[in-house]
Design a protein around this motif. Structure first.
Motif, PDB file in Angstrom:
ATOM      1  N   ALA A 556     -73.217  47.916 184.192  1.00 52.71           N
ATOM      2  CA  ALA A 556     -73.135  49.258 183.523  1.00 52.71           C
ATOM      3  C   ALA A 556     -72.530  49.387 182.082  1.00 52.71           C
ATOM      4  CB  ALA A 556     -72.900  50.498 184.541  1.00 52.71           C
ATOM      5  N   ARG A 557     -71.335  48.576 182.089  1.00 49.24           N
ATOM      6  CA  ARG A 557     -70.661  48.520 180.874  1.00 49.24           C
ATOM      7  C   ARG A 557     -71.541  47.751 179.770  1.00 49.24           C
ATOM      8  NH1 ARG A 557     -64.486  47.450 181.172  1.00 49.24           N
ATOM      9  NH2 ARG A 557     -64.522  48.639 179.161  1.00 49.24           N
ATOM     10  N   ALA A 558     -72.202  46.931 180.394  1.00 53.13           N
ATOM     11  CA  ALA A 558     -73.353  46.093 179.403  1.00 53.13           C
ATOM     12  C   ALA A 558     -74.276  46.867 178.811  1.00 53.13           C
ATOM     13  CB  ALA A 558     -73.859  44.812 179.908  1.00 53.13           C
ATOM     14  N   LEU A 559     -75.037  47.646 179.639  1.00 55.82           N
ATOM     15  CA  LEU A 559     -76.070  48.631 179.416  1.00 55.82           C
ATOM     16  C   LEU A 559     -75.477  49.454 178.424  1.00 55.82           C
ATOM     17  CD1 LEU A 559     -77.504  49.168 182.798  1.00 55.82           C
ATOM     18  CD2 LEU A 559     -78.733  48.237 180.859  1.00 55.82           C
ATOM     19  N   TYR A 560     -74.492  50.021 178.762  1.00 59.41           N
ATOM     20  CA  TYR A 560     -73.803  51.016 177.883  1.00 59.41           C
ATOM     21  C   TYR A 560     -73.519  50.455 176.339  1.00 59.41           C
ATOM     22  CZ  TYR A 560     -69.874  53.295 175.575  1.00 59.41           C
ATOM     23  OH  TYR A 560     -68.662  53.915 174.838  1.00 59.41           O
ATOM     24  N   ASP A 571     -83.226  51.009 167.168  1.00 56.64           N
ATOM     25  CA  ASP A 571     -84.146  51.003 168.550  1.00 56.64           C
ATOM     26  C   ASP A 571     -83.757  51.855 169.305  1.00 56.64           C
ATOM     27  OD1 ASP A 571     -85.610  50.261 170.639  1.00 56.64           O
ATOM     28  OD2 ASP A 571     -84.687  48.372 171.001  1.00 56.64           O
ATOM     29  N   PHE A 572     -84.031  53.239 169.068  1.00 57.34           N
ATOM     30  CA  PHE A 572     -83.570  54.507 169.500  1.00 57.34           C
ATOM     31  C   PHE A 572     -83.982  54.690 171.030  1.00 57.34           C
ATOM     32  CE2 PHE A 572     -83.849  55.777 165.080  1.00 57.34           C
ATOM     33  CZ  PHE A 572     -82.388  55.514 165.031  1.00 57.34           C
ATOM     34  N   ARG A 573     -85.364  54.210 171.380  1.00 60.61           N
ATOM     35  CA  ARG A 573     -86.133  54.169 172.652  1.00 60.61           C
ATOM     36  C   ARG A 573     -85.376  53.167 173.553  1.00 60.61           C
ATOM     37  NH1 ARG A 573     -90.017  57.820 173.043  1.00 60.61           N
ATOM     38  NH2 ARG A 573     -91.147  58.416 171.146  1.00 60.61           N
ATOM     39  N   GLY A 574     -85.035  52.181 173.033  1.00 56.13           N
ATOM     40  CA  GLY A 574     -84.336  50.993 173.985  1.00 56.13           C
ATOM     41  C   GLY A 574     -82.929  51.673 174.207  1.00 56.13           C
ATOM     42  N   ALA A 575     -82.508  52.061 173.326  1.00 48.07           N
ATOM     43  CA  ALA A 575     -80.907  52.743 173.333  1.00 48.07           C
ATOM     44  C   ALA A 575     -80.858  53.758 174.403  1.00 48.07           C
ATOM     45  CB  ALA A 575     -80.562  53.195 172.183  1.00 48.07           C
ATOM     46  N   LEU A 576     -82.064  54.816 174.335  1.00 50.79           N
ATOM     47  CA  LEU A 576     -81.956  55.771 175.457  1.00 50.79           C
ATOM     48  C   LEU A 576     -82.199  55.070 176.868  1.00 50.79           C
ATOM     49  CD1 LEU A 576     -81.842  58.943 175.512  1.00 50.79           C
ATOM     50  CD2 LEU A 576     -84.458  58.820 175.098  1.00 50.79           C
ATOM     51  N   ALA A 577     -82.967  54.301 176.993  1.00 50.51           N
ATOM     52  CA  ALA A 577     -83.429  53.912 178.346  1.00 50.51           C
ATOM     53  C   ALA A 577     -81.782  52.888 178.764  1.00 50.51           C
ATOM     54  CB  ALA A 577     -84.264  52.676 177.952  1.00 50.51           C
ATOM     55  N   ASP A 578     -81.193  52.230 177.828  1.00 50.83           N
ATOM     56  CA  ASP A 578     -80.175  51.563 178.345  1.00 50.83           C
ATOM     57  C   ASP A 578     -78.921  52.599 178.830  1.00 50.83           C
ATOM     58  OD1 ASP A 578     -80.888  49.001 178.158  1.00 50.83           O
ATOM     59  OD2 ASP A 578     -80.113  48.537 176.274  1.00 50.83           O
ATOM     60  N   LEU A 579     -78.842  53.701 177.773  1.00 49.69           N
ATOM     61  CA  LEU A 579     -77.820  54.651 177.964  1.00 49.69           C
ATOM     62  C   LEU A 579     -78.157  55.600 179.452  1.00 49.69           C
ATOM     63  CD1 LEU A 579     -77.235  55.807 174.527  1.00 49.69           C
ATOM     64  CD2 LEU A 579     -75.566  54.500 176.038  1.00 49.69           C
ATOM     65  N   ASP A 580     -79.383  55.847 179.608  1.00 46.44           N
ATOM     66  CA  ASP A 580     -79.648  56.542 180.863  1.00 46.44           C
ATOM     67  C   ASP A 580     -79.358  55.624 182.180  1.00 46.44           C
ATOM     68  OD1 ASP A 580     -80.570  58.838 179.741  1.00 46.44           O
ATOM     69  OD2 ASP A 580     -82.753  58.060 179.659  1.00 46.44           O
ATOM     70  N   ARG A 581     -79.572  54.304 182.138  1.00 48.11           N
ATOM     71  CA  ARG A 581     -79.332  53.338 183.264  1.00 48.11           C
ATOM     72  C   ARG A 581     -77.768  53.463 183.489  1.00 48.11           C
ATOM     73  NH1 ARG A 581     -81.575  50.207 186.072  1.00 48.11           N
ATOM     74  NH2 ARG A 581     -80.188  48.285 185.752  1.00 48.11           N
ATOM     75  N   ALA A 582     -77.048  53.280 182.303  1.00 54.23           N
ATOM     76  CA  ALA A 582     -75.656  53.169 182.337  1.00 54.23           C
ATOM     77  C   ALA A 582     -74.868  54.239 183.002  1.00 54.23           C
ATOM     78  CB  ALA A 582     -75.054  52.864 180.868  1.00 54.23           C
ATOM     79  N   LEU A 583     -75.428  55.657 182.740  1.00 54.85           N
ATOM     80  CA  LEU A 583     -75.042  56.578 183.026  1.00 54.85           C
ATOM     81  C   LEU A 583     -75.284  57.062 184.736  1.00 54.85           C
ATOM     82  CD1 LEU A 583     -75.627  58.981 180.291  1.00 54.85           C
ATOM     83  CD2 LEU A 583     -73.577  58.683 181.257  1.00 54.85           C
ATOM     84  N   ALA A 584     -76.579  56.439 185.122  1.00 53.78           N
ATOM     85  CA  ALA A 584     -76.758  56.483 186.405  1.00 53.78           C
ATOM     86  C   ALA A 584     -76.016  55.461 187.358  1.00 53.78           C
ATOM     87  CB  ALA A 584     -78.424  56.188 186.589  1.00 53.78           C
ATOM     88  N   LEU A 585     -75.938  54.611 186.879  1.00 53.03           N
ATOM     89  CA  LEU A 585     -74.925  53.347 187.503  1.00 53.03           C
ATOM     90  C   LEU A 585     -73.551  53.855 187.590  1.00 53.03           C
ATOM     91  CD1 LEU A 585     -76.659  50.281 186.188  1.00 53.03           C
ATOM     92  CD2 LEU A 585     -76.748  50.981 188.621  1.00 53.03           C
TER      93      LEU A 585
END
Length: 608
Positions: A556-560, A571-585
């Motif tokens: 999660a911290r690496a995704l964040y 790369d805003f779409r890539g950022a949004l995908a990473d942040l959503d997964r980090a928050l979910a984890l």
């Protein structure tokens, strides 16, 4: 194996686990409590069922109340939802992850009918509207079991917790919802603090206590009634009297006997299961002689403790003698009372935290929040004598007829407790004594670990120079011991301190040293990536985060971190995908707040 009455060969007692809905015919002694809770649930908007750990709250709901709602007439058009949970519980390790959508997704998954896929983006009220759309009920009964998980499973997820409470409050306002919350006593005050936010009406509180004497006799005899076996006259009463009686003996041999007016369902089930297992195939009656052969309750509980220690030893790899000795010396005082231990970052009283978690899951230990920290003690008073009895039989704990000098572990425990209370002066003092005594005893590894602990105290206190100096001393110790893992952990901590001091280039160098020593360490690679970003190299940072995620795609911290770097790289779409997964984890509280802010920035840049 547990089966319904009528099968003489099957086990009619469930043992230490909760009753299931299908075992309601075996559930005895709680008729009055079940009817009272059912009536409260039908009439009140929010009902809180509370009691101590292992008193039978889950059993009462599943095997007592739900069957009443199904078998007896209830108000027309009343829909009863499946019992909800806030975290998944397939196995203990998986329970450490909240899954997609966190608490909310798990809860609505519990309430959603089989075969339907819940929408993780739906609020609780909208999800419930979808569930009840076809039935249009006048009343919806929903329960959340183990509500304490909202405060204990992921305590850093403050915003997610607040959001769930707000959404439950909205559902109560907008829907004909009656909510039953099941919570341990140690988290009751925390839950009650949300009363005004959750419901405009006061909560209705129902406390569950142990079984009184007649109810306990019913719980003993009832499950056996259809088995072809019976209790001889007075035997069930004798067993209940044993369960009500506790003898406390201190190290000096002084004993006192106490008779309680209540019986623990946990202890009753263990005792009855042991008694049943002792019967021969031809036994038609459970006689006083058979009860006498069983021994005292301490011996029965000692057998349960023995089985648990074996299971936990196999699960965690900690040798059984070491585990037995640790439980007794940590959780039983010289006076024969329950002791407590503070949960550290990775260890509790020098034992890895996964061991503690396994013992909590099996009701040997119980946990409570105190002074913003998590503390543990034996789950039942009677386990004190059970642990001693079991350990004496295995000859793993040395006799303690006279007081012993405090060990380095004692001083470290005192230091950890002081740190938990925010008493930095005492934490430093106790840790210093522990380190000095470890060195005097020639325990260089323990000495190095205590140096790292002292550095952590300085770091939390804000004295970064002292933290850096002490970490370098710990690094030298671990390197001389050729302890690669501990060396990498210290290098990572040093890099974090350097970043806090504004020394990004030094942090990059320390991060690279850590990765070179242990290329498979995800934490070291994540720290290196962050240091590269802080040093002004976002492209290199993204590559380092990619390396970390190649090792663990759910880090999660690496995704964040990669999400924030990708914002810098546009790369805003890539950022949004990473942040959503980090928050979910799941992230630590401070990082969670920053991740949500970064997510909002990415959405804003995308025009969402």
């Amino acid at each position: 194996m547990t089966a319904l009455p009528g099968d003489r060969t099957a086990e009619p007692y469930v043992g230490p686990r909760p009753f299931r809905r299908a075992e309601s015919a075996l559930f005895h002694g709680r008729t009055e409590e079940a009817r009272h809770l059912r009536d409260a649930w039908l009439s009140e908007r929010v009902v809180v069922l509370h009691g101590p750990a292992a008193v039978g709250k889950t059993s009462l709901l599943h095997a007592g109340v739900l069957p009443l709602l199904e078998e007896e007439p209830r108000p027309a058009r009343t829909l009863v939802l499946p019992v909800g949970r806030l975290i998944h519980q397939p196995t203990w390790p998986l329970a450490l992850s909240s899954g997609p959508g966190g608490y909310r997704f798990t809860l609505i998954s519990s309430w959603t009918p089989a075969g339907q896929a819940p929408d993780p983006e739906q609020a609780v009220g909208a999800a419930l509207e979808s569930v009840i759309a076809d039935t249009a009920p006048r009343r919806v009964l929903a329960a959340i079991d183990h509500m304490e998980e909202l405060f204990t499973a992921f305590p850093a997820r403050v915003q997610e917790r607040e959001r769930l409470v707000a959404e439950l409050a909205g559902a109560l306002r907008e829907l004909p919802l009656n909510l039953l919350l099941v919570v341990r006593d140690d988290q009751l005050a925390t839950l009650s603090s949300y009363e005004g936010l959750l419901s405009p009406q006061p909560f209705a509180y129902v406390r569950l206590e142990g079984l009184d004497q007649p109810s306990a006799v019913s719980a003993v005899t009832g499950p056996a009634s259809g088995s072809g076996r019976r209790y001889a006259a007075g035997v069930a009463e004798q067993l209940v009297q044993r369960l009500r009686t506790t003898t406390y003996t201190d190290r000096l041999g002084t004993s006192v006997e106490i008779v309680s007016d209540r019986v623990s369902p946990f202890e009753l089930q263990i005792a009855c299961a042991a008694l049943w297992a002792s019967l021969d195939d031809g036994d038609d009656a459970i006689t006083p002689d058979r009860l006498a052969q069983l021994g005292d309750l301490a011996g029965i509980l000692a057998g349960y403790f023995d089985r648990t220690v074996r299971d936990v030893s196999m699960e965690t790899g900690v040798p059984e003698p070491e585990l037995r000795d640790w439980i007794e010396t940590t959780f039983i005082t010289e006076r024969g009372t329950r002791g407590t231990a503070y949960r550290g970052l990775t260890q509790t009283a020098d034992m890895p935290n996964p061991v503690v978690d396994a013992l909590v899951a099996r009701h040997i230990l119980t946990e409570e929040q105190r002074a913003r920290s998590l503390w543990y003690q034996l789950g039942q008073e009677r386990l004190v004598e059970a642990v001693r009895t079991a350990n004496r039989a295995h000859h793993v704990v040395p006799a303690r007829g006279r007081p012993q000098e405090h060990t380095p572990a004692d001083f470290r425990a005192a230091a950890e407790a002081a740190l938990g209370e925010g008493n930095f002066i005492s934490a430093h003092r106790f840790a210093s004594v522990a380190a000095r005594r470890s060195l005097e005893q020639g325990d260089e590894r323990q000495f190095a670990n205590l140096l790292a602990f002292q550095a952590e105290v300085s770091r939390i206190e804000g004295d970064l120079e002292a933290a850096k100096q002490t970490l370098n001393e710990a690094r030298s110790q671990f390197e001389s011991q050729q302890d690669a893992l501990s060396t990498v952990q210290v290098l990572t901590a040093l890099a974090e301190v350097s970043l806090s001091m504004g020394e990004a280039d030094e942090a990059v160098d320390l991060g690279r040293q850590a990765v070179a020593r242990m290329p498979g360490d995800v934490s070291a690679r994540t720290l290196l990536a962050y240091a590269l970003w802080q040093a002004g190299s976002p492209a290199d940072a993204e590559a380092a985060y990619n390396d970390a995620l190649d090792l663990d795609r759910n880090a999660a911290r690496a995704l964040y971190g990669r999400g924030r770097v990708r914002i810098a790289l546009r790369d805003f779409r890539g950022a949004l995908a990473d942040l959503d997964r980090a928050l979910a984890l799941g992230l630590p509280r401070a990082e969670e707040d920053r991740a949500r802010a970064a997510r909002e920035e990415a959405q804003r840049r995308l025009g969402l």
